[in-house]
Design a protein around this motif. Structure first.
Motif, PDB file in Angstrom:
ATOM      1  N   LEU A 161       0.864  -0.929  -0.339  1.00  0.00           N
ATOM      2  CA  LEU A 161      -0.265   0.088  -0.087  1.00  0.00           C
ATOM      3  C   LEU A 161       0.643   0.856   0.007  1.00  0.00           C
ATOM      4  O   LEU A 161      -0.065   2.493  -0.806  1.00  0.00           O
ATOM      5  N   TRP A 162       1.510   1.167   0.788  1.00  0.00           N
ATOM      6  CA  TRP A 162       2.637   2.391   0.891  1.00  0.00           C
ATOM      7  C   TRP A 162       3.798   2.783  -0.445  1.00  0.00           C
ATOM      8  O   TRP A 162       3.788   3.776  -0.909  1.00  0.00           O
ATOM      9  N   LEU A 163       3.930   1.875  -0.838  1.00  0.00           N
ATOM     10  CA  LEU A 163       5.110   1.844  -2.226  1.00  0.00           C
ATOM     11  C   LEU A 163       3.793   2.384  -3.127  1.00  0.00           C
ATOM     12  O   LEU A 163       4.503   2.792  -4.535  1.00  0.00           O
ATOM     13  N   ILE A 164       2.243   1.687  -3.282  1.00  0.00           N
ATOM     14  CA  ILE A 164       1.829   2.008  -4.784  1.00  0.00           C
ATOM     15  C   ILE A 164       1.706   3.960  -4.361  1.00  0.00           C
ATOM     16  O   ILE A 164       1.509   4.205  -5.284  1.00  0.00           O
ATOM     17  N   VAL A 165       1.188   4.053  -2.936  1.00  0.00           N
ATOM     18  CA  VAL A 165       1.105   5.556  -3.111  1.00  0.00           C
ATOM     19  C   VAL A 165       3.153   5.927  -3.461  1.00  0.00           C
ATOM     20  O   VAL A 165       2.323   7.249  -3.827  1.00  0.00           O
ATOM     21  N   TYR A 166       3.847   5.875  -3.183  1.00  0.00           N
ATOM     22  CA  TYR A 166       4.927   6.303  -3.011  1.00  0.00           C
ATOM     23  C   TYR A 166       5.452   6.006  -4.917  1.00  0.00           C
ATOM     24  O   TYR A 166       6.330   7.474  -5.336  1.00  0.00           O
ATOM     25  N   SER A 167       4.319   5.156  -5.911  1.00  0.00           N
ATOM     26  CA  SER A 167       5.010   5.460  -7.540  1.00  0.00           C
ATOM     27  C   SER A 167       4.313   6.511  -8.303  1.00  0.00           C
ATOM     28  O   SER A 167       4.940   7.051  -8.660  1.00  0.00           O
ATOM     29  N   PHE A 168       3.193   6.854  -7.391  1.00  0.00           N
ATOM     30  CA  PHE A 168       2.419   7.740  -7.922  1.00  0.00           C
ATOM     31  C   PHE A 168       2.858   9.245  -7.706  1.00  0.00           C
ATOM     32  O   PHE A 168       2.621   9.987  -8.217  1.00  0.00           O
ATOM     33  N   ILE A 169       4.612   9.570  -6.658  1.00  0.00           N
ATOM     34  CA  ILE A 169       5.442  10.309  -6.685  1.00  0.00           C
ATOM     35  C   ILE A 169       6.571   9.861  -7.802  1.00  0.00           C
ATOM     36  O   ILE A 169       7.127  10.525  -8.570  1.00  0.00           O
ATOM     37  N   ILE A 170       7.294   8.973  -7.925  1.00  0.00           N
ATOM     38  CA  ILE A 170       8.067   8.387  -8.263  1.00  0.00           C
ATOM     39  C   ILE A 170       7.733   8.393  -9.725  1.00  0.00           C
ATOM     40  O   ILE A 170       9.397   9.117 -10.606  1.00  0.00           O
ATOM     41  N   PHE A 174       9.802  10.216 -13.070  1.00  0.00           N
ATOM     42  CA  PHE A 174      10.733  10.144 -14.627  1.00  0.00           C
ATOM     43  C   PHE A 174      10.074   9.999 -15.503  1.00  0.00           C
ATOM     44  O   PHE A 174      10.809  10.190 -16.182  1.00  0.00           O
ATOM     45  N   ARG A 175       8.158  10.808 -15.832  1.00  0.00           N
ATOM     46  CA  ARG A 175       8.007  10.763 -17.032  1.00  0.00           C
ATOM     47  C   ARG A 175       8.373  12.008 -17.673  1.00  0.00           C
ATOM     48  O   ARG A 175       8.571  12.122 -18.572  1.00  0.00           O
ATOM     49  N   GLU A 176       8.343  12.831 -17.039  1.00  0.00           N
ATOM     50  CA  GLU A 176       8.425  14.713 -16.524  1.00  0.00           C
ATOM     51  C   GLU A 176      10.010  14.759 -16.729  1.00  0.00           C
ATOM     52  O   GLU A 176      10.184  15.199 -17.680  1.00  0.00           O
ATOM     53  N   ALA A 177      11.007  14.333 -16.411  1.00  0.00           N
ATOM     54  CA  ALA A 177      12.446  14.408 -16.475  1.00  0.00           C
ATOM     55  C   ALA A 177      12.935  13.950 -18.046  1.00  0.00           C
ATOM     56  O   ALA A 177      13.452  13.949 -18.133  1.00  0.00           O
ATOM     57  N   VAL A 422      10.412   0.295  -7.155  1.00  0.00           N
ATOM     58  CA  VAL A 422       9.421   0.024  -6.229  1.00  0.00           C
ATOM     59  C   VAL A 422       8.112  -1.380  -6.972  1.00  0.00           C
ATOM     60  O   VAL A 422       7.831  -1.711  -6.637  1.00  0.00           O
ATOM     61  N   VAL A 423       7.914  -0.832  -8.972  1.00  0.00           N
ATOM     62  CA  VAL A 423       7.595  -1.978  -8.867  1.00  0.00           C
ATOM     63  C   VAL A 423       7.923  -3.380  -8.945  1.00  0.00           C
ATOM     64  O   VAL A 423       7.018  -4.285  -8.491  1.00  0.00           O
ATOM     65  N   SER A 424       8.830  -3.531  -9.198  1.00  0.00           N
ATOM     66  CA  SER A 424       8.564  -5.194  -8.658  1.00  0.00           C
ATOM     67  C   SER A 424       8.876  -5.509  -7.077  1.00  0.00           C
ATOM     68  O   SER A 424       8.378  -6.192  -6.933  1.00  0.00           O
ATOM     69  N   VAL A 425       8.889  -4.786  -6.128  1.00  0.00           N
ATOM     70  CA  VAL A 425       8.674  -4.421  -4.803  1.00  0.00           C
ATOM     71  C   VAL A 425       7.184  -4.967  -4.518  1.00  0.00           C
ATOM     72  O   VAL A 425       6.639  -6.097  -4.081  1.00  0.00           O
ATOM     73  N   ILE A 426       6.564  -4.185  -4.959  1.00  0.00           N
ATOM     74  CA  ILE A 426       5.049  -4.369  -4.812  1.00  0.00           C
ATOM     75  C   ILE A 426       4.514  -5.778  -5.602  1.00  0.00           C
ATOM     76  O   ILE A 426       3.817  -5.950  -5.240  1.00  0.00           O
ATOM     77  N   ILE A 427       5.010  -5.738  -7.000  1.00  0.00           N
ATOM     78  CA  ILE A 427       4.299  -6.593  -7.753  1.00  0.00           C
ATOM     79  C   ILE A 427       4.875  -8.469  -5.994  1.00  0.00           C
ATOM     80  O   ILE A 427       3.669  -9.676  -6.555  1.00  0.00           O
ATOM     81  N   ASN A 428       6.411  -8.381  -5.628  1.00  0.00           N
ATOM     82  CA  ASN A 428       6.998  -9.108  -5.369  1.00  0.00           C
ATOM     83  C   ASN A 428       5.947  -9.186  -3.828  1.00  0.00           C
ATOM     84  O   ASN A 428       5.810 -10.559  -3.013  1.00  0.00           O
TER      85      ASN A 428
END
Length: 493
Positions: A161-170, A174-177, A422-428
Motif C-alpha cells: 500500500l505504501w509503495l503504491i502511494v509512493y509510485s504516484f510520485i516517482i 520519471f516521465r517528466e524528467a 519500486v514496481v518490482s517490490v510491489i509485485i513481490n
C-alpha cells in the motif's frame, strides 16, 4: 607512498574480525542459551537458518545504492528482501530499524561536521517520528502476538500500500524528467542545424568580392588598415574565470530537486509557528528556479543563527511535524516511509535545500530509530542479529558506489531505475500474500501458492539485479575513465 600506521592496522583488523564474527560463530555451531526464551516465545532471538552474511551483504549493497539515489534509508527494499529470504516480518522490520540507526548515525555525524543539519527542526521531527513509531509498533506487536503468520500478511499489505502511494510520485517524476531530456536533445539538434545552415549560406570570401571594392585610393586604403589595426591593439585578453569550488560529498549525493508548482504557496501558508530554512526558489516575481545559495568553503555561515541572510525564508512547522508522525507510523510497521515521505515533500513541496533536508532528516532518523530500537523492537527481542553485520557493511559500501555512479548516469534514467525497483517490490509483496495467507490457515491451492511465491521472488531478484547492475556498471565506467590518460580523453572529446 605513506605506510599505514599501527592505529590504522588495528582498526582494519578489528573491522575484519567484527565482520567475520557471524561466520565464525556459525562455523563453531554456537547455540543461543535456552534461558533467553522458548520456541513459542516472541522474545527469543531467531535461529541462524535465515539469510547468511553474504546474502545480507548483497541486500545491503543494493540498499546503499538506493539510499544514494533517493536520499532515504532504503527500507523499502530491505524488509521485502528479508521476508522473501525467510525472515519473519516483525524481525525484518526490527532489523531494518536497527540498521537505519547505525547507518543514519554515521551519516548524520558527517552532515553535522559540514553544517548540514537544522538541529531545532530535527528535534521537532524526532518527537513526531517517535509518537508515530510507538503507535505503529503497538499495533504491529498486538497482531503478531495474536497471529504471527497474520502479522506477515499485514506487513506485506502495508508495504504494498505504501509503495503504491509512493509510485504516484516517482513514476510521474520519471516521465517528466524523460520528457525534459528529450526536449533538451531536440533543442540542441535544432541549434546544430541552424548553425550548419548559417555556415552553408555564409557570404563569399573577400577574395571573390567585386573588383570595384578592390580599387580604392591609397589614402583610403591606409585609413582602412589603420582603423582595422587600431581595435586589434586595444583588445586585451580577458582573464580566465576562477574555477568554482568543488562541491562537497553531501551536495553531490543530495542535489537540489525541482520544486512543485505549489511550492511557493506551501512555504507562504499562514500556519504558525515557523522555522527558517533555505529555499531553492528565486526571490524574483517569476517562479523560475535558481541553485540554492550555500557557500561551500570554510567560511560558510552557521544556518542556525538568527541573523541569517534575507534569502533564507521560513516554513511552517506543523505540516512537517504531522508528516513525521505519519512517516514514523509507517516506518514502525514496514521499515520504510520515515525518510521518503519527508524528504520528498520538503524538497519538492516546500522547495527546501536537499542537502540540508537530508542532514536534518538523517539526524532525526538517528535519534528516532535509536529510541525505537532500544524501547520497542530491541527491548522485546524483535531483531535478527545475524543480518545486521552484512546489511550495514553492504549499505556503507553501496552508498559510496552509488554516489560515484550518479555522475555517469543521466538523471531521468536513475529515476526510471528507482521506479522499476519500486514496481518490482510491489509485485513481490502482492504475490507473496497468498503463501502467507495459507501459512495463516487459509485454504489455498498449494501449487498456485508456490507459483505466485516463486514468481514474486524472481521479479524482486530481477528488479534489484537490474538496478544494482546498472549502478555498478556506471561506477566501473567512471573508474575506467579516471584511469585513462588526460591526452586520450581530450582526443575522444
Amino acid at each position: 607512498m605513506k605506510k599505514p600506521s599501527g592505529r590504522h592496522i588495528f582498526l582494519l583488523i578489528s573491522a575484519a574480525f567484527l565482520l567475520l564474527c557471524p561466520l565464525l560463530l556459525h562455523a563453531a555451531d554456537f547455540k543461543i542459551p535456552a534461558y533467553l526464551g522458548r520456541a513459542n516465545n516472541p522474545y527469543i532471538l531467531p535461529d541462524a537458518d535465515g539469510p547468511g552474511f553474504f546474502q545480507c551483504t548483497a541486500i545491503g549493497l543494493v540498499t546503499g545504492m538506493l539510499s544514494a539515489v533517493i536520499g532515504a534509508g532504503g527500507g523499502l527494499l530491505v524488509v521485502p528482501a528479508l521476508m522473501t529470504a525467510g525472515v519473519s516480518g516483525i524481525y525484518a522490520v526490527g532489523s531494518e530499524i536497527l540498521r537505519l540507526f547505525i547507518f543514519s548515525t554515521i551519516q548524520s555525524l558527517r552532515m553535522s561536521i559540514n553544517r548540514r543539519i537544522k538541529y531545532t527542526l530535527a528535534l521537532i521531527m524526532t518527537v513526531g517520528t517517535l509518537l508515530g513509531g510507538l503507535a505503529g509498533y503497538t499495533l504491529c506487536k498486538k497482531i503478531f502476538i495474536a497471529d504471527p503468520a497474520g502479522n506477515d500478511v499485514f506487513i506485506s499489505s502495508m508495504i504494498a500500500l505504501w509503495l503504491i502511494v509512493y509510485s504516484f510520485i516517482i513514476i510521474p517524476d520519471f516521465r517528466e524528467a524523460a520528457q525534459k531530456y528529450a526536449l533538451e536533445l531536440l533543442r540542441k539538434e535544432q541549434e546544430k542545424n541552424r548553425e550548419q545552415d548559417a555556415i552553408n549560406t555564409q557570404a563569399s570570401p573577400p577574395a571573390a568580392q567585386p573588383k570595384s571594392e578592390e580599387k580604392k585610393p591609397e589614402g583610403e586604403a591606409k585609413e582602412g588598415t589603420e582603423e582595422q589595426a587600431q581595435p586589434q591593439k586595444e583588445k586585451v585578453p580577458e582573464p580566465e574565470p576562477a574555477p568554482e569550488p568543488e562541491p562537497q560529498f553531501e551536495d553531490e549525493l543530495y542535489p537540489d530537486e525541482e520544486p512543485w508548482e505549489i511550492a511557493r504557496s506551501m512555504r507562504n501558508m499562514k500556519l504558525p509557528p515557523y522555522i527558517k530554512f533555505p529555499s531553492t526558489l528565486k526571490e524574483a516575481e517569476t517562479d523560475d528556479l535558481e541553485p540554492a545559495v550555500m557557500r561551500r568553503d570554510g567560511e560558510e555561515p552557521d544556518l542556525d543563527k538568527a541573523g541569517e541572510e534575507d534569502k533564507t525564508e521560513s516554513i511552517p512547522v506543523l505540516p512537517i511535524f504531522f508528516l513525521t508522525v505519519v512517516g514514523g507510523f509507517f516506518m514502525a510497521m514496514t521499515g520504510s516511509g520515515g525518510v521518503i515521505l519527508t524528504f520528498t515533500v520538503m524538497t519538492k513541496g516546500f522547495a527546501c535545500v536537499a542537502a540540508l533536508v537530508a542532514g536534518t532528516d538523517l539526524a532525526r532518523l538517528a535519534l528516532s530509530t535509536g529510541g525505537l530500537s532500544m524501547s520497542t523492537y530491541g527491548l522485546n527481542g524483535f531483531i535478527n542479529i545475524y543480518c545486521i553485520t552484512g546489511l550495514v557493511f553492504g549499505t556503507i559500501t553501496g552508498l559510496h558506489i552509488g554516489s560515484k555512479s550518479l555522475k555517469n548516469i543521466l538523471p531521468y534514467r536513475v529515476k526510471g531505475l528507482v521506479a522499476l525497483l519500486v514496481v518490482s517490490v510491489i509485485i513481490n509483496r502482492i504475490l507473496a500474500i497468498p503463501a502467507l495467507l495459507r501459512k495463516a490457515g487459509a485454504s489455498i491451492d498449494p501449487g498456485l501458492v508456490s507459483t505466485f511465491n516463486s514468481s514474486g521472488s524472481y521479479i524482486l531478484l530481477i528488479g534489484a539485479g537490474i538496478f544494482g547492475g546498472w549502478m555498478l556498471f556506471a561506477f566501473l565506467g567512471g573508474v575506467y575513465k579516471a584511469l585513462q590518460p588526460v591526452e586520450e580523453l581530450e582526443e575522444k572529446k
